[in-house]
Design a protein around this motif. Structure first.
Motif, PDB file in Angstrom:
ATOM      1  N   PRO A  29       1.073   3.505  -7.484  1.00 41.42           N
ATOM      2  CA  PRO A  29       1.050   2.238  -6.747  1.00 41.42           C
ATOM      3  C   PRO A  29       2.399   1.919  -6.123  1.00 41.42           C
ATOM      4  O   PRO A  29       3.459   2.173  -6.710  1.00 41.42           O
ATOM      5  CB  PRO A  29       0.684   1.213  -7.822  1.00 41.42           C
ATOM      6  CG  PRO A  29       0.053   2.005  -8.916  1.00 41.42           C
ATOM      7  CD  PRO A  29       0.727   3.336  -8.904  1.00 41.42           C
ATOM      8  N   GLY A  30       2.371   1.390  -4.919  1.00 39.60           N
ATOM      9  CA  GLY A  30       3.590   1.009  -4.233  1.00 39.60           C
ATOM     10  C   GLY A  30       3.402  -0.281  -3.469  1.00 39.60           C
ATOM     11  O   GLY A  30       2.274  -0.752  -3.245  1.00 39.60           O
ATOM     12  N   LEU A  31       4.502  -0.906  -3.053  1.00 41.15           N
ATOM     13  CA  LEU A  31       4.451  -2.160  -2.322  1.00 41.15           C
ATOM     14  C   LEU A  31       3.762  -1.954  -0.978  1.00 41.15           C
ATOM     15  O   LEU A  31       4.101  -1.052  -0.215  1.00 41.15           O
ATOM     16  CB  LEU A  31       5.871  -2.706  -2.106  1.00 41.15           C
ATOM     17  CG  LEU A  31       5.970  -4.073  -1.429  1.00 41.15           C
ATOM     18  CD1 LEU A  31       5.345  -5.149  -2.299  1.00 41.15           C
ATOM     19  CD2 LEU A  31       7.427  -4.408  -1.136  1.00 41.15           C
ATOM     20  N   GLY A  32       2.775  -2.791  -0.702  1.00 37.16           N
ATOM     21  CA  GLY A  32       2.030  -2.679   0.532  1.00 37.16           C
ATOM     22  C   GLY A  32       0.892  -1.683   0.481  1.00 37.16           C
ATOM     23  O   GLY A  32       0.104  -1.588   1.428  1.00 37.16           O
ATOM     24  N   LEU A  33       0.809  -0.914  -0.612  1.00 37.41           N
ATOM     25  CA  LEU A  33      -0.247   0.086  -0.764  1.00 37.41           C
ATOM     26  C   LEU A  33      -1.144  -0.199  -1.956  1.00 37.41           C
ATOM     27  O   LEU A  33      -2.044   0.596  -2.251  1.00 37.41           O
ATOM     28  CB  LEU A  33       0.361   1.490  -0.902  1.00 37.41           C
ATOM     29  CG  LEU A  33       1.185   1.979   0.290  1.00 37.41           C
ATOM     30  CD1 LEU A  33       1.845   3.311  -0.039  1.00 37.41           C
ATOM     31  CD2 LEU A  33       0.308   2.105   1.537  1.00 37.41           C
TER      32      LEU A  33
END
Length: 536
Positions: A52-56
């Motif tokens: 998981p990542g920011l914006g995704l």
């Protein structure tokens, strides 16, 4: 798991595990897909990538991601994980849409995701607020999406309309199964339109926000359906749910929602209400005390809560103490001055308050004229409240007995609500919230009406009618109201002064009688013996 033909599936995500959700055999007419995952109260992370990542990715109780498909794409993979290191159970929903359907959240400028189809919710004791990102017009696979804010003409996203829906879960049911069944019922457009209630419609020029009345312990699902009126197509945002309480709190959570102090207070109030309902007019002083207590306790609870930051239990205790003072003052005013009409006006205001609250509890209270102006609401409320006591001037006894029956029976309903939730408590709760919250007028005050509520309405009507009929029959040959004890005492004292034929007129003063009694108790006892008089 692999989501294929089924749109709904229950999923359990173990701790430290990432679950890959695969959608395969996607038809070419499908232009985009939303994948949702709903849990009851634990967070879950839904991500486009394995890490998981920011914006995704999005971490929430109700999460959803929208994927725009490429021209030749026939499968799709998303990833699900537990961010808090504990097992999470939930239900997954997949919804496919064509190129003519609106794209929920495609004109997002506020939240982290590029395309955000989620509805964000925030609640407190008084209000529940939902927010969402604007949608865009649909488009074919591989085609650039239309510009969001380049123009406001009819061929742009500004023609879209947003219907906000509300769906109530079964009352007093906090189970996961009930929630998951409801989510699967209303996750798509058809299910929400058939089972939910449309509460408002927003245009593209309106703020994408809606405010509702909080109902702690009652599960509610909110959803937004965006419509394209030109193409007659629609799409659904990700539904979101709330119970307006915390499952994590051990002191005042959803499982232990009712405070002990509240239960004690309303249990005593319910017993007093049952007594007033059937015997209030006969025991006039007890009725006046109960009415004075209710009037003063409610008023000072609002005053204390608004002007101080005291704890709820302290506010409730202080209100109860002041309520006792108010009840005693009302009884003493009748005892000293004997003005029945002044006391009956106070009693009539209690009935007027309940009638006004009931009228504005109906859908009438959600009219725009009341939601947009506090002044209109309070003027209407006060007019209804003041009109009721006017009838008491003409029929004081009947009005007093009616108040005993209606208000006393409602106190019993409030006592039941302390243990089993019923929407009837919000007849007066909504008025209390409006007193305590300056922005409450902007909220929708819909509450669920289910089986328990119809049972409570029946109980209220049966108790009220029974109490009124019984008291009218029992009091038909008695004086309208009992006389004032103080005035009776004055009349008795005056009668003893003027009527010399009355034996009580010759009674010595009270001080002389008390002194004689003390002497009698302290006098030396004479020896017992026979005393025979001399006989000549």
């Amino acid at each position: 798991p692999c989501f294929r033909s089924s749109l709904h599936e229950n999923v359990s995500v173990s701790q430290n595990e990432t679950v890959q959700a695969v959608v395969s055999r996607i038809p070419p007419e499908v232009a985009f897909i939303t994948l949702q995952f709903h849990t009851q109260h634990r967070n879950a992370t839904l991500s486009y990538t394995r890490m998981p990542g920011l914006g995704l990715s999005l971490t929430a109780v109700d999460s959803g991601l929208l994927s725009a498909l490429l021209p030749s794409q026939v499968s799709l993979s998303l990833f699900l994980s537990s961010p808090d290191g504990e097992t999470v159970a939930g239900t997954g929903v997949i919804l496919p849409y064509s190129s003519t359907d609106p794209v929920p959240g495609a004109c997002n400028m506020e939240f982290n995701l590029d395309i955000d189809p989620n509805v964000y919710i925030h609640y407190n004791l008084y209000e529940t607020t939902i927010r969402f990102a604007p949608a865009n017009l649909g488009y074919e696979r591989g085609v650039a999406p239309p510009a969001c804010d380049q123009s406001t003409e009819g061929n742009t996203r500004w023609r879209l309309q947003y219907d906000v829906y509300q769906y109530f879960l079964p009352e007093n049911d906090l189970s996961e199964r009930s929630l998951f069944t409801a989510i699967q019922t209303v996750a798509d457009i058809q299910g929400m339109m058939e089972n939910g209630k449309r509460v408002m419609t927003l245009s593209s020029s309106d703020l994408s926000t809606a405010v509702f009345n909080s109902i702690p312990g009652q599960g509610v699902i909110y959803s937004v359906i965006v419509r394209d009126p030109l193409l007659n197509t629609s799409a659904s945002y990700v539904p979101v749910h709330t119970y307006a309480c915390s499952f994590a709190s051990t002191l005042d959570g959803c499982q232990t929602l009712g405070k002990v102090s509240t239960k004690i207070f309303f249990t005593i109030a319910g017993l007093a209400g049952l007594f007033v309902c059937f015997c209030g007019h006969r025991f006039f002083k007890c009725e006046l005390f109960c009415m004075g207590f209710s009037f003063a306790a409610f008023f000072f609870f609002v005053l204390i809560t608004r002007t101080t930051g005291l704890d709820y239990n302290i506010c409730l205790a202080l209100s109860a103490v002041i309520g006792v003072v108010g009840g005693v003052l009302l009884v003493m005013s009748w005892w000293r001055f004997g003005s029945v009409m002044a006391c009956i006006i106070v009693v009539g205001l209690m009935l007027g308050f309940l009638i006004a609250s009931t009228v504005l509890f109906t859908p009438l209270g959600d009219l725009d004229v009341f939601r947009r102006s506090d002044a209109v609401f309070w003027v209407t409320f006060c007019c209804i409240m003041i009109i009721v006591p006017l009838f008491f001037v003409r029929w004081p006894r009947e009005g007093n007995i009616t108040t005993c029956g209606v208000v006393g029976a409602y106190a019993v309903i409030l006592a039941v609500n302390a243990y089993i939730y019923t929407s009837l408590s919000y007849i007066t709760m909504n008025i209390l919230k409006r007193f305590l919250n300056n922005n409450f007028s902007a909220m929708f005050t819909d509450v669920p009406f289910q089986t328990i509520d119809y049972v409570m309405i029946t109980v209220w009507v049966v108790l009220g009618v029974s109490g009124i009929v019984l008291q009218l029959y029992r009091e038909r040959s008695r004086p309208f109201f009992p006389p004032s004890p103080y005035l009776m005492w004055l009349q008795e004292r005056e009668r003893r002064k003027t009527n010399v034929l009355d034996p009580s007129h010759h009674f010595p003063p009270l001080s002389n009688r008390l002194l004689a009694r003390v002497r009698q108790l302290t006098a030396r006892t004479e020896p017992v013996g026979e005393h025979t008089p001399l006989l000549l």
